[in-house]
Design an enzyme around this catalytic site. Structure first.
Site, PDB file in Angstrom:
ATOM      1  N   GLU A 160     -94.219 -44.065 -44.263  1.00  0.00           N
ATOM      2  CA  GLU A 160     -94.538 -45.427 -43.843  1.00  0.00           C
ATOM      3  C   GLU A 160     -94.973 -45.413 -42.383  1.00  0.00           C
ATOM      4  O   GLU A 160     -94.893 -44.388 -41.715  1.00  0.00           O
ATOM      5  CB  GLU A 160     -93.320 -46.342 -44.011  1.00  0.00           C
ATOM      6  N   HIS A 195     -80.549 -47.361 -37.893  1.00  0.00           N
ATOM      7  CA  HIS A 195     -81.121 -48.212 -38.934  1.00  0.00           C
ATOM      8  C   HIS A 195     -80.085 -48.706 -39.938  1.00  0.00           C
ATOM      9  O   HIS A 195     -80.442 -49.184 -41.010  1.00  0.00           O
ATOM     10  CB  HIS A 195     -82.265 -47.482 -39.656  1.00  0.00           C
ATOM     11  N   GLU A 235     -86.528 -58.742 -47.436  1.00  0.00           N
ATOM     12  CA  GLU A 235     -86.399 -58.260 -46.066  1.00  0.00           C
ATOM     13  C   GLU A 235     -87.761 -58.137 -45.399  1.00  0.00           C
ATOM     14  O   GLU A 235     -88.735 -57.705 -46.017  1.00  0.00           O
ATOM     15  CB  GLU A 235     -85.679 -56.910 -46.052  1.00  0.00           C
ATOM     16  N   GLU A 248     -88.929 -54.931 -48.313  1.00  0.00           N
ATOM     17  CA  GLU A 248     -88.394 -54.652 -49.637  1.00  0.00           C
ATOM     18  C   GLU A 248     -87.615 -55.849 -50.142  1.00  0.00           C
ATOM     19  O   GLU A 248     -87.311 -56.779 -49.377  1.00  0.00           O
ATOM     20  CB  GLU A 248     -87.477 -53.428 -49.587  1.00  0.00           C
ATOM     21  N   ASN A 250     -83.995 -56.398 -51.946  1.00  0.00           N
ATOM     22  CA  ASN A 250     -82.729 -55.850 -52.419  1.00  0.00           C
ATOM     23  C   ASN A 250     -82.211 -56.771 -53.510  1.00  0.00           C
ATOM     24  O   ASN A 250     -81.770 -57.899 -53.238  1.00  0.00           O
ATOM     25  CB  ASN A 250     -81.714 -55.748 -51.285  1.00  0.00           C
ATOM     26  N   GLU A 256     -73.857 -58.416 -46.135  1.00  0.00           N
ATOM     27  CA  GLU A 256     -73.901 -59.492 -45.147  1.00  0.00           C
ATOM     28  C   GLU A 256     -74.099 -60.876 -45.747  1.00  0.00           C
ATOM     29  O   GLU A 256     -74.376 -61.834 -45.008  1.00  0.00           O
ATOM     30  CB  GLU A 256     -75.000 -59.197 -44.118  1.00  0.00           C
ATOM     31  N   ARG A 301     -68.947 -55.543 -38.948  1.00  0.00           N
ATOM     32  CA  ARG A 301     -68.370 -54.576 -39.878  1.00  0.00           C
ATOM     33  C   ARG A 301     -67.429 -53.658 -39.098  1.00  0.00           C
ATOM     34  O   ARG A 301     -67.874 -52.860 -38.274  1.00  0.00           O
ATOM     35  CB  ARG A 301     -69.460 -53.746 -40.542  1.00  0.00           C
ATOM     36  N   ARG A 495     -35.507 -35.729  -3.884  1.00  0.00           N
ATOM     37  CA  ARG A 495     -36.252 -34.490  -4.124  1.00  0.00           C
ATOM     38  C   ARG A 495     -35.369 -33.254  -4.073  1.00  0.00           C
ATOM     39  O   ARG A 495     -34.964 -32.731  -5.087  1.00  0.00           O
ATOM     40  CB  ARG A 495     -37.428 -34.321  -3.148  1.00  0.00           C
ATOM     41  N   ASP A 496     -35.050 -32.774  -2.877  1.00  0.00           N
ATOM     42  CA  ASP A 496     -34.424 -31.459  -2.771  1.00  0.00           C
ATOM     43  C   ASP A 496     -33.046 -31.428  -3.412  1.00  0.00           C
ATOM     44  O   ASP A 496     -32.638 -30.384  -3.950  1.00  0.00           O
ATOM     45  CB  ASP A 496     -34.328 -31.043  -1.301  1.00  0.00           C
ATOM     46  N   ALA A 497     -32.332 -32.533  -3.384  1.00  0.00           N
ATOM     47  CA  ALA A 497     -30.995 -32.535  -3.976  1.00  0.00           C
ATOM     48  C   ALA A 497     -31.066 -32.270  -5.475  1.00  0.00           C
ATOM     49  O   ALA A 497     -30.355 -31.417  -6.008  1.00  0.00           O
ATOM     50  CB  ALA A 497     -30.303 -33.870  -3.697  1.00  0.00           C
ATOM     51  N   HIS A 498     -31.931 -33.006  -6.171  1.00  0.00           N
ATOM     52  CA  HIS A 498     -31.993 -32.763  -7.621  1.00  0.00           C
ATOM     53  C   HIS A 498     -32.780 -31.500  -7.947  1.00  0.00           C
ATOM     54  O   HIS A 498     -32.601 -30.903  -9.010  1.00  0.00           O
ATOM     55  CB  HIS A 498     -32.518 -33.988  -8.372  1.00  0.00           C
ATOM     56  N   GLN A 499     -33.643 -31.041  -7.029  1.00  0.00           N
ATOM     57  CA  GLN A 499     -34.290 -29.747  -7.241  1.00  0.00           C
ATOM     58  C   GLN A 499     -33.243 -28.640  -7.197  1.00  0.00           C
ATOM     59  O   GLN A 499     -33.314 -27.673  -7.958  1.00  0.00           O
ATOM     60  CB  GLN A 499     -35.353 -29.511  -6.181  1.00  0.00           C
ATOM     61  N   ARG A 568     -46.268 -26.765   1.521  1.00  0.00           N
ATOM     62  CA  ARG A 568     -46.142 -25.315   1.659  1.00  0.00           C
ATOM     63  C   ARG A 568     -47.312 -24.718   2.451  1.00  0.00           C
ATOM     64  O   ARG A 568     -47.948 -23.749   2.021  1.00  0.00           O
ATOM     65  CB  ARG A 568     -46.054 -24.673   0.284  1.00  0.00           C
ATOM     66  N   ASP A 602     -44.136 -22.366   5.996  1.00  0.00           N
ATOM     67  CA  ASP A 602     -44.725 -21.219   5.313  1.00  0.00           C
ATOM     68  C   ASP A 602     -43.589 -20.283   4.947  1.00  0.00           C
ATOM     69  O   ASP A 602     -42.643 -20.087   5.717  1.00  0.00           O
ATOM     70  CB  ASP A 602     -45.733 -20.502   6.206  1.00  0.00           C
ATOM     71  N   LYS A 665     -35.654 -25.285   9.146  1.00  0.00           N
ATOM     72  CA  LYS A 665     -35.477 -25.371   7.695  1.00  0.00           C
ATOM     73  C   LYS A 665     -34.599 -24.207   7.241  1.00  0.00           C
ATOM     74  O   LYS A 665     -35.063 -23.075   7.085  1.00  0.00           O
ATOM     75  CB  LYS A 665     -36.834 -25.338   7.000  1.00  0.00           C
ATOM     76  N   HIS A 695     -32.471 -29.059   8.683  1.00  0.00           N
ATOM     77  CA  HIS A 695     -32.299 -29.075   7.223  1.00  0.00           C
ATOM     78  C   HIS A 695     -31.443 -27.883   6.822  1.00  0.00           C
ATOM     79  O   HIS A 695     -31.654 -26.767   7.310  1.00  0.00           O
ATOM     80  CB  HIS A 695     -33.668 -28.977   6.546  1.00  0.00           C
ATOM     81  N   HIS A 697     -28.565 -26.303   3.400  1.00  0.00           N
ATOM     82  CA  HIS A 697     -27.942 -26.438   2.087  1.00  0.00           C
ATOM     83  C   HIS A 697     -26.449 -26.152   2.239  1.00  0.00           C
ATOM     84  O   HIS A 697     -26.029 -25.424   3.144  1.00  0.00           O
ATOM     85  CB  HIS A 697     -28.575 -25.479   1.077  1.00  0.00           C
ATOM     86  N   THR A 832     -39.679 -20.543  -1.219  1.00  0.00           N
ATOM     87  CA  THR A 832     -40.804 -20.518  -2.164  1.00  0.00           C
ATOM     88  C   THR A 832     -42.134 -20.340  -1.421  1.00  0.00           C
ATOM     89  O   THR A 832     -42.401 -21.065  -0.477  1.00  0.00           O
ATOM     90  CB  THR A 832     -40.859 -21.824  -2.971  1.00  0.00           C
TER      91      THR A 832
END
Length: 1102
Positions: A160, A195, A235, A248, A250, A256, A301, A495-499, A568, A602, A665, A695, A697, A832
């Site tokens: 076509e 299409h 259509e 065409e 249908n 629809e 749809r 931080r550091d306490a629970h680490q 660090r 460091d 430290k 600092h 421990h 570390t």
């Protein structure tokens, strides 16, 4: 653009870019500009009188091809006295039959002369461009033919013409066996993708009344000419000049038809049935003069197609289905219900949503509201795309054509659904079936009770030191600290306490609960240490949290107290060196997110690394707190390597570099009171105007005494932790320091009773992390730290590691080996990552039964841990006193050595390229924070993103549920955000199914939810097709579920980027999987006719 005609073929060159159907252009290269395209067409037998071809009506005369196309045998009736032969004409220069691919010649002239049951129209997508090669033409044609043949049993194609940017208008007709024909006006079906209609509108917006009359009139004439019976659709295409072309008929009721019913109030299904019974249209009260247009209707749809992946069909089980309803909304359901399984072998339509309103904008508003109320979980849908269409101004103006989707790429800027509730259920189900997602060191259950959060007064918190920092800058802040009367405290609990005590596992969820209390009651703290160090890595790796989000949320809750982080040096928050621009950018973004004080250290006290970190923090506008890592004993004359003079000389360098605050430290808690007095008083005498921060421990138990001695010697700030989180390998007790200084010149000004409430919360919170608590293996601190010098955080980790490796009974030997390993490496500063190097070597020696002498003697033959080898190569810097010889030479042999600062030789990282890569991989907005997370921890970040994409953010879950999951019959609430609370009850877990899955049943807000969870333990014993790993380059996965219909390559074949690898078929759509890279096929994992799931591994390229 079904049935499209070209009016000026010579002006533009077109070629197919993607085969979406059995369609391919036929013609020699020089005639390709005629834009011919092929469309499959197999027709239902038409019952007509004579052998009479369709004649075009006056309006369709310009079309060289006019023919009805029937798509079912029962939906329409043609006159019995006539017969009709389909006629296919091609306009333009076409390839001769002799040069067409063989299947095309089956069509011949288009008059096949035999009846066929089904019809369809499938086309190619076009774009301007150069003419394709003959090979491309043949490949596209073959693909089109194959798809047509597979879908309909007939691969016939016809030619076509092409019209640019038409509107697709169709007219609904209805006829009876008595010759009565009427129309029910038109529908605009221009919004199409490949299409295929996506959105339909009735009536067509801004349609000229005269054109409407021509369209409806021609449709009625056409139907009357052939004696059409029952419902049908005529259509047309309408070009920009208002000229219409017939495509065409249908001869059935189309998907629809609903919008026509809404605007005409005619039940087409009801009418069609009665017509088939023999009743006439007038009997049904249907006369043309009574058919009127009432308002506007829109149909969308809703399909299980993923717009983000080129609308590839998605398959799976619908876990949740909730539709949007209300006035003016109609739903026509297909397979849309909870528990439905969407297969790749059927149409992807879930439900048709029809909105009716007084006009086009009103109907669009109703539709948009209804779609927003939909909740479909378990499969992807096109709803986000439809919402973008409905909000598009061109759509709302009613000026769309068939190129609307192609010309509006912003329609594909989809807002991802949060899907938080369902993802949480998936996570809970996963934990219930497979256990915790984070490694558990010891078998201990979380406390069944939540910690008690003390009362917080209403209103903003009082001003604190951060107000001074914001007002006067880092220099003014440092002066205020130095001029402050009394001792200042930094709280390390966040931080550091629970680490040190809980393996860094405390979640943001529990930090946020107590944060407002801290802001209101401890406003005179120097700072809160809450970020950096190991928390950055652990947050993503084990807690599945964004560390940046933690910083942002805590900043909102604690606006008045400075935040402090551990940097660090040149390692930022990682364990290796990074390009300088990464470190600088990291500090810049951290400052923007609320960080104030950067403690820069460091692990070797290597000055070049320290200076880089200081410069990065300072240039970001932060307070620079340069830290001297402490080891040895300055009060012991026999310890000469790290003498008092060593620390004074290093301090001189750091002050000269411009540090705002100087920190000592003491990572292992080695500072004894006498050493504190000597070191701090010497520093105070040398730097009278510089704030000093100490600092330590409390591993030995002497931490409080050491901090009091430091304060009396002239320290301005000392580190403490909440009473319940202090002692042992953590920091000294906050309550002890507050009580001991109360009423003295060192008075901290912190209310002691507030410390008690603070400690009570953390005592309860600590119980939630019982599985990580160091007290599971340690019962007290130990003064042997003065001998082994193990840092506080590492002491806990080593203890856990020793138990996990079966060395729990030999921990004393591990500690002794740690001393020997430290001496082997030259008596290092241990923090570390240098402390990890010493620890790795110690465990290596214990596992292999080696003494120091034996390890040194056998150094040339032993396979030392990688961290030890890289340290000796110089990857973390140069230790004080140099590397140990001859050990270094024996271990390294011919391995390369790094001279000077390791990061100095690294090229800058292209952060923009990394951002682009992350966006392509994760398909969502990538923040500067994400880019830095990926730059520092690429693998960890990738896993974190994949995890959260599956299970969502888990910060709303309490810690017990996060770690352990709920018990059967347990009811609980989860607050997603203020005003959005989920009520959840765990109901049951099913037996294992054949796919290695278990069903986990929940009740969510009173509704039953069922989650399928893979049993990872059971699946180890079952065989499944492997999945393609996203982070493994060269693993090619299936882009969608489907069947393998063609494999284009074999193992060992060389492939180019973009080369077809295989073809998948699903839902009548074929997809060509192409190579994303150049390389060699290592292994093919699929065979023809194999059925695949999404992401199943197809092949590997290397």
């Amino acid at each position: 653009m079904s049935g499209v005609w070209s009016t000026s073929p010579s002006r533009r060159s077109w070629w197919p870019t993607e085969v979406r159907s059995p369609s391919v252009c036929s013609g020699p290269a020089q005639s390709w500009a005629s834009a011919l395209w092929l469309s499959t067409q197999s027709r239902t037998r038409a019952r007509c009188t004579g052998r009479k071809r369709m004649k075009p009506t006056s309006s369709a005369a310009a079309s060289p091809l006019c023919r009805p196309i029937c798509t079912s045998q029962t939906s329409s009736r043609w006159p019995r006295k006539t017969t009709w032969t389909p006629c296919t004409l091609a306009t333009g220069s076409c390839q001769s039959e002799q040069t067409l691919p063989k299947p095309a010649r089956m069509q011949g002239s288009g008059s096949s002369g035999r009846a066929q049951r089904w019809s369809a129209r499938w086309e190619i997508r076009w774009r301007p461009g150069p003419s394709p090669s003959l090979q491309e033409l043949e490949d596209n044609y073959t693909r089109a033919y194959s798809e047509a043949l597979a879908a309909f049993g007939n691969g016939a194609l016809f030619v076509e013409k092409f019209i640019e940017k038409p509107r697709h208008i169709e007219v609904q007709i209805l006829g009876d066996q008595y010759g009565n024909i009427l129309h029910l006006y038109e529908r605009d079906c221009s919004i199409q993708r490949r299409h295929q209609k996506v959105v339909e509108i009735a009536p067509a917006a801004h349609l000229d009344p005269q054109l409407r009359a021509r369209l409806t009139g021609d449709s009625v004439k056409l139907a009357k000419q052939v004696g059409y019976e029952n419902a049908g659709t005529v259509e047309f295409l309408v070009d920009k000049h208002g000229k219409h072309y017939f495509i065409e008929v249908n001869s059935r009721l189309q998907v629809e038809h609903t919008v026509t019913e809404e605007i005409t109030d005619v039940d087409l299904v009801h009418a069609q049935i009665h017509v088939a019974e023999g009743r006439s249209l007038p009997d049904l009260g249907l006369r043309q003069e009574n058919i009127r247009i009432n308002g506007c209707a829109i149909q969308c749809r809703v399909t299980t197609e993923d717009p983000a992946r080129s609308f590839q069909p998605d398959t799976g089980r619908i876990e949740v289905f909730r539709s949007g309803e209300g006035m003016g909304i109609r739903l026509d359901n297909a397979s849309a219900f909870q528990g439905a399984v969407i297969s790749p072998h059927y149409d992807s339509l879930l439900v048709k949503v029809i909105a009716h309103g007084k006009d086009h904008p009103t109907a669009a508003t109703k539709m948009s509201r209804a779609l927003a109320e939909f909740r479909v979980r378990g499969v992807k849908t096109n709803i986000p795309f439809l919402q973008n269409v409905l909000n598009n101004q061109q759509f709302l103006a009613g000026t769309v054509d068939t190129q609307f989707i192609d010309e509006n790429p912003e329609l594909f800027q989809l807002r991802p659904a949060q899907n938080r509730a369902q993802k949480l259920l998936h996570y809970l189900g996963h934990v219930m079936v497979n256990g915790p997602t984070t490694p558990i060191p010891v078998k201990a259950s979380p406390s069944p009770t939540d910690p008690i959060v003390p009362a917080v007064p209403i209103g903003p918190p009082p001003a604190g030191f951060r107000d001074i920092l914001l007002r006067e800058g880092p220099e003014g802040f440092a002066r205020a600290v130095r001029n402050h009367q009394g001792l200042l405290l930094m709280d390390t609990t966040f931080r550091d306490a629970h680490q040190s005590l809980l393996a860094t596992r405390v979640r943001t969820h529990d930090l946020k609960k107590i944060a407002p209390y801290v802001a209101h009651n401890f406003s005179n703290l120097f700072s809160i240490e809450n970020w950096g160090g190991a928390t950055f890595d652990v947050a993503m790796r084990f807690l599945y949290e964004c560390p940046w989000r933690r910083l942002q949320e805590l900043r909102e809750l604690i606006p008045n107290i400075p935040f402090q982080m551990l940097l660090r040096g040149a390692n930022a928050v990682g364990y290796t060196n990074y390009p300088d621009n990464v470190v600088f950018k990291f500090c810049e973004v951290a400052k923007e997110n609320g960080m104030d004080v950067f403690r820069v250290f460091d692990s070797l006290n290597y000055l070049p690394n320290l200076l880089l970190g200081m410069e990065a923090a300072g240039s970001a506008g932060g307070v620079v707190e340069a830290a001297i890592s402490y080891t040895g004993d300055v009060a012991d004359p026999s310890r000469t390597k790290y003498s008092l003079q060593y620390y004074m000389d290093l301090a001189e360098e750091l002050v000269r570099a411009g540090t705002h605050i100087l920190c000592i430290k003491d990572m292992a808690g080695l500072l004894k009171p006498l050493a504190c007095t000597m070191l701090v008083s010497s520093l105070r005498d040398r730097f009278p105007d510089l704030p000093l921060h100490i600092h330590t421990h409390d591993t030995s138990g002497a931490g409080v005494a050491a901090m009091l001695a430091s304060a009396q010697a002239g320290a301005d700030v000392v580190d403490v932790a909440s009473d319940a989180m202090s002692g042992m390998t953590s920091q000294p007790s906050m309550g002890a320091l507050v009580a001991c200084t109360r009423g003295t010149p060192l008075d901290t000004g912190v209310p002691l009773e507030r410390v008690f409430d603070y400690s009570e919360y953390w005592e309860g919170a600590r119980g939630l992390y019982a599985a990580f608590d160091c007290t599971a293996t340690m019962k007290s601190g130990n003064s042997d730290v003065y001998e082994n010098e193990i840092p506080g955080g590492q002491y806990t980790n080593l203890h856990f590691q020793a138990h996990s490796m079966g060395l729990g009974s030999k921990f004393k030997e591990v500690k002794k080996a740690y001393v020997e390993a430290n001496q082997m490496l030259g008596d290092l500063i241990k923090v570390t990552p240098s402390s990890k190097i010493v620890g790795d070597l110690a465990q290596f020696m214990v596992q292999n039964g080696l003494s120091r002498a034996e390890a040194e003697a056998q150094a040339e033959e032993l396979s030392f841990p990688r961290s030890v080898v890289e340290f000796l190569q110089g990857y973390i810097g140069i230790p004080h006193g140099g590397f140990p010889e001859p050990l270094r030479s024996k271990v390294l042999k011919d391995l390369p050595r790094v001279e000077g600062r390791p990061g100095a030789s690294l090229p800058p990282l292209d952060l923009q390229a990394l951002e682009k890569e992350l966006t392509e991989r994760h398909g969502e907005e990538v923040t500067p924070e994400d880019v830095l997370s990926a730059a520092i921890y690429p693998d960890v970040f990738a896993h974190f993103k994949d995890f959260t994409a599956t299970f969502g953010p888990l910060d709303s879950l309490n810690t017990r549920l996060f770690l352990q999951g709920p018990k059967i019959a347990e009811e609980f609430e989860v607050e997603l955000e203020r005003g959005k609370t989920l009520h959840i009850k765990a109901l049951a877990i099913s037996d294992l199914n054949r796919a290695g899955q278990r069903q986990v049943f929940f009740e969510l807000n009173g509704q039953l939810r069922c989650i399928l969870v893979k049993d990872t333990q059971a699946m180890k014993e079952m065989h499944f097709h492997p999945k393609a790993l996203k982070d493994v380059k060269g693993q090619i996965g299936a882009p969608m579920p489907g069947k393998v219909i063609d494999i284009k390559v074999a193992a060992g074949a060389k492939v180019a980027k973009g080369q077809p690898l295989c073809v998948l078929s699903a839902m009548k759509m074929e997809t060509v999987v192409t190579s994303p890279m150049e390389g060699t096929v290592r292994k093919v994992h699929v065979t023809t006719d194999m059925t695949l799931e999404g992401d199943d591994l197809i092949l590997e390229i290397e």
